[in-house]
Scaffold this motif. Structure first.
Motif, PDB file in Angstrom:
ATOM      1  N   TYR A  97       0.843  -1.188   0.000  1.00 58.31           N
ATOM      2  CA  TYR A  97       0.000   0.000   0.000  1.00 58.31           C
ATOM      3  C   TYR A  97       0.883   1.245   0.000  1.00 58.31           C
ATOM      4  O   TYR A  97       1.805   1.368   0.811  1.00 58.31           O
ATOM      5  N   TYR A  98       0.562   2.151  -0.911  1.00 60.00           N
ATOM      6  CA  TYR A  98       1.312   3.392  -1.060  1.00 60.00           C
ATOM      7  C   TYR A  98       0.398   4.586  -0.813  1.00 60.00           C
ATOM      8  O   TYR A  98      -0.763   4.580  -1.238  1.00 60.00           O
ATOM      9  N   CYS A  99       0.925   5.609  -0.167  1.00 56.29           N
ATOM     10  CA  CYS A  99       0.199   6.868  -0.138  1.00 56.29           C
ATOM     11  C   CYS A  99       0.880   7.849  -1.088  1.00 56.29           C
ATOM     12  O   CYS A  99       2.072   7.719  -1.382  1.00 56.29           O
ATOM     13  N   ALA A 100       0.096   8.792  -1.561  1.00 59.06           N
ATOM     14  CA  ALA A 100       0.584   9.745  -2.546  1.00 59.06           C
ATOM     15  C   ALA A 100      -0.111  11.085  -2.332  1.00 59.06           C
ATOM     16  O   ALA A 100      -1.237  11.130  -1.830  1.00 59.06           O
ATOM     17  N   ALA A 101       0.549  12.151  -2.735  1.00 57.31           N
ATOM     18  CA  ALA A 101      -0.007  13.490  -2.599  1.00 57.31           C
ATOM     19  C   ALA A 101       0.061  14.211  -3.935  1.00 57.31           C
ATOM     20  O   ALA A 101       1.067  14.109  -4.660  1.00 57.31           O
ATOM     21  N   GLY A 102      -0.993  14.922  -4.246  1.00 57.91           N
ATOM     22  CA  GLY A 102      -1.041  15.666  -5.500  1.00 57.91           C
ATOM     23  C   GLY A 102      -1.998  16.827  -5.400  1.00 57.91           C
ATOM     24  O   GLY A 102      -2.636  17.043  -4.364  1.00 57.91           O
ATOM     25  N   ARG A 103      -2.112  17.584  -6.483  1.00 55.89           N
ATOM     26  CA  ARG A 103      -2.929  18.800  -6.467  1.00 55.89           C
ATOM     27  C   ARG A 103      -4.321  18.597  -7.036  1.00 55.89           C
ATOM     28  O   ARG A 103      -5.167  19.469  -6.892  1.00 55.89           O
ATOM     29  N   SER A 104      -4.584  17.485  -7.719  1.00 57.40           N
ATOM     30  CA  SER A 104      -5.849  17.317  -8.424  1.00 57.40           C
ATOM     31  C   SER A 104      -6.820  16.425  -7.664  1.00 57.40           C
ATOM     32  O   SER A 104      -6.505  15.274  -7.363  1.00 57.40           O
ATOM     33  N   TRP A 105      -8.025  16.937  -7.389  1.00 55.31           N
ATOM     34  CA  TRP A 105      -9.065  16.082  -6.820  1.00 55.31           C
ATOM     35  C   TRP A 105      -9.821  15.353  -7.939  1.00 55.31           C
ATOM     36  O   TRP A 105     -10.156  14.191  -7.814  1.00 55.31           O
ATOM     37  N   LEU A 106     -10.062  16.057  -9.029  1.00 57.01           N
ATOM     38  CA  LEU A 106     -10.840  15.461 -10.111  1.00 57.01           C
ATOM     39  C   LEU A 106     -10.161  14.219 -10.687  1.00 57.01           C
ATOM     40  O   LEU A 106     -10.825  13.318 -11.182  1.00 57.01           O
ATOM     41  N   MET A 107      -8.835  14.195 -10.638  1.00 55.90           N
ATOM     42  CA  MET A 107      -8.081  13.067 -11.182  1.00 55.90           C
ATOM     43  C   MET A 107      -7.541  12.172 -10.063  1.00 55.90           C
ATOM     44  O   MET A 107      -6.566  11.454 -10.271  1.00 55.90           O
ATOM     45  N   SER A 108      -8.158  12.185  -8.902  1.00 54.43           N
ATOM     46  CA  SER A 108      -7.587  11.515  -7.734  1.00 54.43           C
ATOM     47  C   SER A 108      -7.517   9.999  -7.871  1.00 54.43           C
ATOM     48  O   SER A 108      -6.807   9.350  -7.115  1.00 54.43           O
ATOM     49  N   GLY A 109      -8.239   9.436  -8.814  1.00 51.24           N
ATOM     50  CA  GLY A 109      -8.196   7.996  -9.014  1.00 51.24           C
ATOM     51  C   GLY A 109      -7.072   7.533  -9.914  1.00 51.24           C
ATOM     52  O   GLY A 109      -6.867   6.325 -10.086  1.00 51.24           O
ATOM     53  N   ARG A 110      -6.324   8.463 -10.466  1.00 54.15           N
ATOM     54  CA  ARG A 110      -5.250   8.134 -11.398  1.00 54.15           C
ATOM     55  C   ARG A 110      -3.897   8.355 -10.747  1.00 54.15           C
ATOM     56  O   ARG A 110      -3.588   9.454 -10.288  1.00 54.15           O
ATOM     57  N   ALA A 111      -3.074   7.332 -10.747  1.00 53.95           N
ATOM     58  CA  ALA A 111      -1.762   7.436 -10.117  1.00 53.95           C
ATOM     59  C   ALA A 111      -0.914   8.530 -10.753  1.00 53.95           C
ATOM     60  O   ALA A 111      -0.129   9.192 -10.070  1.00 53.95           O
ATOM     61  N   ALA A 112      -1.083   8.736 -12.044  1.00 54.79           N
ATOM     62  CA  ALA A 112      -0.247   9.715 -12.749  1.00 54.79           C
ATOM     63  C   ALA A 112      -0.506  11.148 -12.299  1.00 54.79           C
ATOM     64  O   ALA A 112       0.307  12.034 -12.578  1.00 54.79           O
TER      65      ALA A 112
END
Length: 124
Positions: A94-109
């Motif tokens: 299991y990995y956690c990740a942080a990003g700026r997009s909520w709309l694309m939150s299901g995509r690892a990229a």
């Protein structure tokens, strides 16, 4: 830069529970969408759950709805994943990740920062 460190993985029997934690440093995690992904041997990395920055909207993969709960502790700058009614199919890193997009939150990229992962094994 955001540094993420996962913890809480381990071996658990089917039907059991675990709580994963993702501790962030470098930036305030509430300013990011934080997601959990998992990868089983021989399989692609898949989305598990995400929580948006700010208000904290949540999303779950169909396979974990009703069993997993994502939450954020702003004081500790940490995101948790409470996992219950675990099944052997939940076995993965299991990995956690942080990003700026909520709309694309299901995509690892769409995520910019990743932790090193924590192993979850569900087995009797």
């Amino acid at each position: 830069q955001v540094q993420l460190v996962e913890s809480g993985g381990g071996l658990v029997q089917p039907g059991g529970s675990l709580r994963l934690s993702c501790a962030a440093s470098g930036r305030t995690i509430s300013g990011y969408t934080t997601g959990w992904f998992r990868q089983a041997p021989g399989k692609e990395r898949e989305f598990v759950s995400a929580i948006s920055g700010g208000f904290g909207r949540t999303d779950y993969a169909d396979s974990v709805k009703g069993r997993f709960t994502i939450s954020r502790d702003n004081a500790l700058n940490t995101v948790h994943l409470q996992m219950s009614s675990l099944k052997p199919d939940d076995t993965a890193v299991y990995y956690c990740a942080a990003g700026r997009s909520w709309l694309m939150s299901g995509r690892a990229a769409s995520y910019d920062y990743w932790g090193q992962g924590t192993q979850v094994t569900v087995s009797s």
